[in-house]
Design a protein around this motif. Structure first.
Motif, mmCIF file in Angstrom:
data_model
loop_
_atom_site.group_PDB
_atom_site.id
_atom_site.type_symbol
_atom_site.label_atom_id
_atom_site.label_comp_id
_atom_site.label_asym_id
_atom_site.label_seq_id
_atom_site.Cartn_x
_atom_site.Cartn_y
_atom_site.Cartn_z
ATOM 1 N N MET A 16 0.846 -1.199 0.000
ATOM 2 C CA MET A 16 0.000 0.000 0.000
ATOM 3 C C MET A 16 0.882 1.251 0.000
ATOM 4 S SD MET A 16 -3.260 0.647 2.523
ATOM 5 C CE MET A 16 -2.866 1.912 3.707
ATOM 6 N N LEU A 54 -15.847 -1.960 -2.629
ATOM 7 C CA LEU A 54 -14.741 -2.102 -1.677
ATOM 8 C C LEU A 54 -13.442 -2.537 -2.354
ATOM 9 C CD1 LEU A 54 -13.794 -2.071 1.276
ATOM 10 C CD2 LEU A 54 -14.618 -4.411 1.502
ATOM 11 N N GLU A 55 -13.574 -3.539 -3.206
ATOM 12 C CA GLU A 55 -12.387 -4.075 -3.866
ATOM 13 C C GLU A 55 -11.725 -3.016 -4.756
ATOM 14 O OE1 GLU A 55 -11.579 -7.576 -6.862
ATOM 15 O OE2 GLU A 55 -13.301 -7.967 -5.552
ATOM 16 N N GLN A 68 -11.971 0.215 -4.433
ATOM 17 C CA GLN A 68 -11.370 1.255 -3.581
ATOM 18 C C GLN A 68 -10.008 0.794 -3.044
ATOM 19 O OE1 GLN A 68 -14.663 1.480 -0.863
ATOM 20 N NE2 GLN A 68 -15.834 2.868 -2.178
ATOM 21 N N ARG A 69 -9.960 -0.449 -2.590
ATOM 22 C CA ARG A 69 -8.683 -0.949 -2.031
ATOM 23 C C ARG A 69 -7.624 -1.068 -3.111
ATOM 24 N NH1 ARG A 69 -10.916 -5.393 2.194
ATOM 25 N NH2 ARG A 69 -11.324 -3.942 3.891
ATOM 26 N N ARG A 70 -8.048 -1.525 -4.284
ATOM 27 C CA ARG A 70 -7.093 -1.698 -5.377
ATOM 28 C C ARG A 70 -6.472 -0.353 -5.764
ATOM 29 N NH1 ARG A 70 -9.677 -3.013 -10.126
ATOM 30 N NH2 ARG A 70 -11.120 -4.317 -8.956
ATOM 31 N N GLU A 107 -3.613 0.598 -3.619
ATOM 32 C CA GLU A 107 -2.540 -0.384 -3.498
ATOM 33 C C GLU A 107 -1.179 0.166 -3.904
ATOM 34 O OE1 GLU A 107 -3.410 -4.066 -5.608
ATOM 35 O OE2 GLU A 107 -4.560 -4.593 -3.810
ATOM 36 N N VAL A 157 -12.368 0.408 4.794
ATOM 37 C CA VAL A 157 -11.687 0.329 3.490
ATOM 38 C C VAL A 157 -10.165 0.301 3.663
ATOM 39 C CG1 VAL A 157 -11.428 1.385 1.211
ATOM 40 C CG2 VAL A 157 -13.623 1.536 2.389
ATOM 41 N N LEU A 158 -9.638 1.270 4.416
ATOM 42 C CA LEU A 158 -8.180 1.344 4.606
ATOM 43 C C LEU A 158 -7.866 1.424 6.099
ATOM 44 C CD1 LEU A 158 -7.362 4.036 1.844
ATOM 45 C CD2 LEU A 158 -7.259 1.539 1.608
#
Ligand code: DC
Length: 225
Positions: free
Chosen positions: A1, A111-112, A114-116, A119, A134-135
Motif C-alpha cells: 500500500m 470495496l475491492e 477502492q482498495r485496489r 494499493e 476500506v483502509l
C-alpha cells in the motif's frame, strides 16, 4: 500500500474540498468514494430499480461495471462504459446513494475497487468508512465534523454560487442532510463512525485554509512519529 490518508465524516463538512486541494499539494491521488456510490445510484435510477427494495437493488448491482478514470486530474465515474460524472450531484442521486449504500452487495462491489486504487499509489480517500473498513491501515485518519446548520449553509451557498439552486431552501437542505447523515450513521453495514485512531476535526468555525493547515500539521506529526 502507498501512503494513505483517510478522511471520513458526514456530508458537507468540507471533506472533498480539503482532500482535493491537499492531494494536489502533496502529489497524491484524490479518491472520492461518495462519487462511486453516486455512480451506482445513477444506474439504479435510470434502470427503474426500486431503491427501497433491497433484493431489487442487489439483483441490479450484479449487472453494473463501474470504472474510475482520471481525466486532466479529475476523477470520472463510468458506469457500464458511460461517463456519468456530470450527473452525480442532484438531490435524487444524493438520496439514492445514501439509501442503496446500506446494502452489503453494493458496498462489496466498490470495496475491492477502492482498495485496489490505494494499493500502488499515495492516496487521499474520503467517504464514510475509509478509516474503519476500506483502509484500516491508513497512516493518517481524520474524522471531520461540523454543526448541521453549518453543513446546510455551505451546501446552500455552493448551490447558489454554481447556479444550481432549484426550489431548495436552507430548511429543506438542512432536513435532507439530517436524514442522510442519520441513515449513513445508523445502518448495519459499515456505518459512518470515527475510527479509534482517527483525529476529530470540527470544521464549523474554520475557513478552508485553516482546515488545510490543521491537516498539514497532523500529517507532519505522523511523518515524524
Ligand atoms: O460523500 P457523498 O455525499 O458524495 O456520499 C454519497 C452517499 O454515499 C452517502 O450518503 C453515503 C454513501 N457513502 C458510503 O456509504 N460510504 C462511503 N465511503 C462514501 C459514501
Amino acid at each position: 500500500m502507498g501512503f494513505a490518508i483517510a478522511i471520513d465524516g458526514p456530508s458537507g463538512v468540507g471533506k472533498s474540498t480539503a482532500a482535493r486541494i491537499l492531494a494536489e499539494k502533496l502529489g497524491f491521488v484524490y479518491i472520492d468514494t461518495g462519487a462511486m456510490f453516486r455512480g451506482l445510484a445513477v444506474y439504479f435510477l435510470d434502470n427503474g430499480t426500486d431503491i427501497n427494495d433491497e433484493k431489487s437493488v442487489c439483483d441490479a448491482v450484479a449487472d453494473v461495471i463501474e470504472e474510475i478514470r482520471y481525466i486532466d486530474g479529475e476523477q470520472h465515474v463510468l458506469v457500464n462504459g458511460e461517463d456519468v460524472t456530470g450527473r452525480l450531484r442532484t438531490g435524487d442521486v444524493s438520496r439514492a446513494a445514501s439509501v442503496t449504500s446500506q446494502y452489503q452487495p453494493v458496498r462489496r462491489k466498490l470495496l475491492e475497487l477502492q482498495r485496489r486504487m490505494a494499493e500502488s499509489t499515495d492516496v487521499i480517500m474520503d467517504g464514510r468508512d475509509i478509516g474503519t473498513v476500506v483502509l484500516p491501515d491508513a497512516r493518517l485518519k481524520i474524522f471531520m465534523t461540523a454543526q448541521p446548520e453549518v453543513q446546510a449553509e455551505r451546501r446552500y451557498l455552493q448551490l447558489k454560487e454554481t447556479g444550481k439552486l432549484g426550489d431548495e431552501t436552507l430548511e429543506s437542505i438542512l432536513a435532507d442532510i439530517k436524514e442522510r447523515d442519520y441513515r449513513d450513521s445508523h445502518r448495519e453495514n459499515a456505518p459512518l463512525r470515527k475510527a479509534e485512531d482517527a483525529v476529530e476535526l470540527d470544521t464549523s468555525l474554520l475557513s478552508i485554509d485553516q482546515v488545510l493547515d490543521a491537516v498539514m500539521k497532523l500529517l507532519e506529526e505522523k511523518k515524524n512519529a
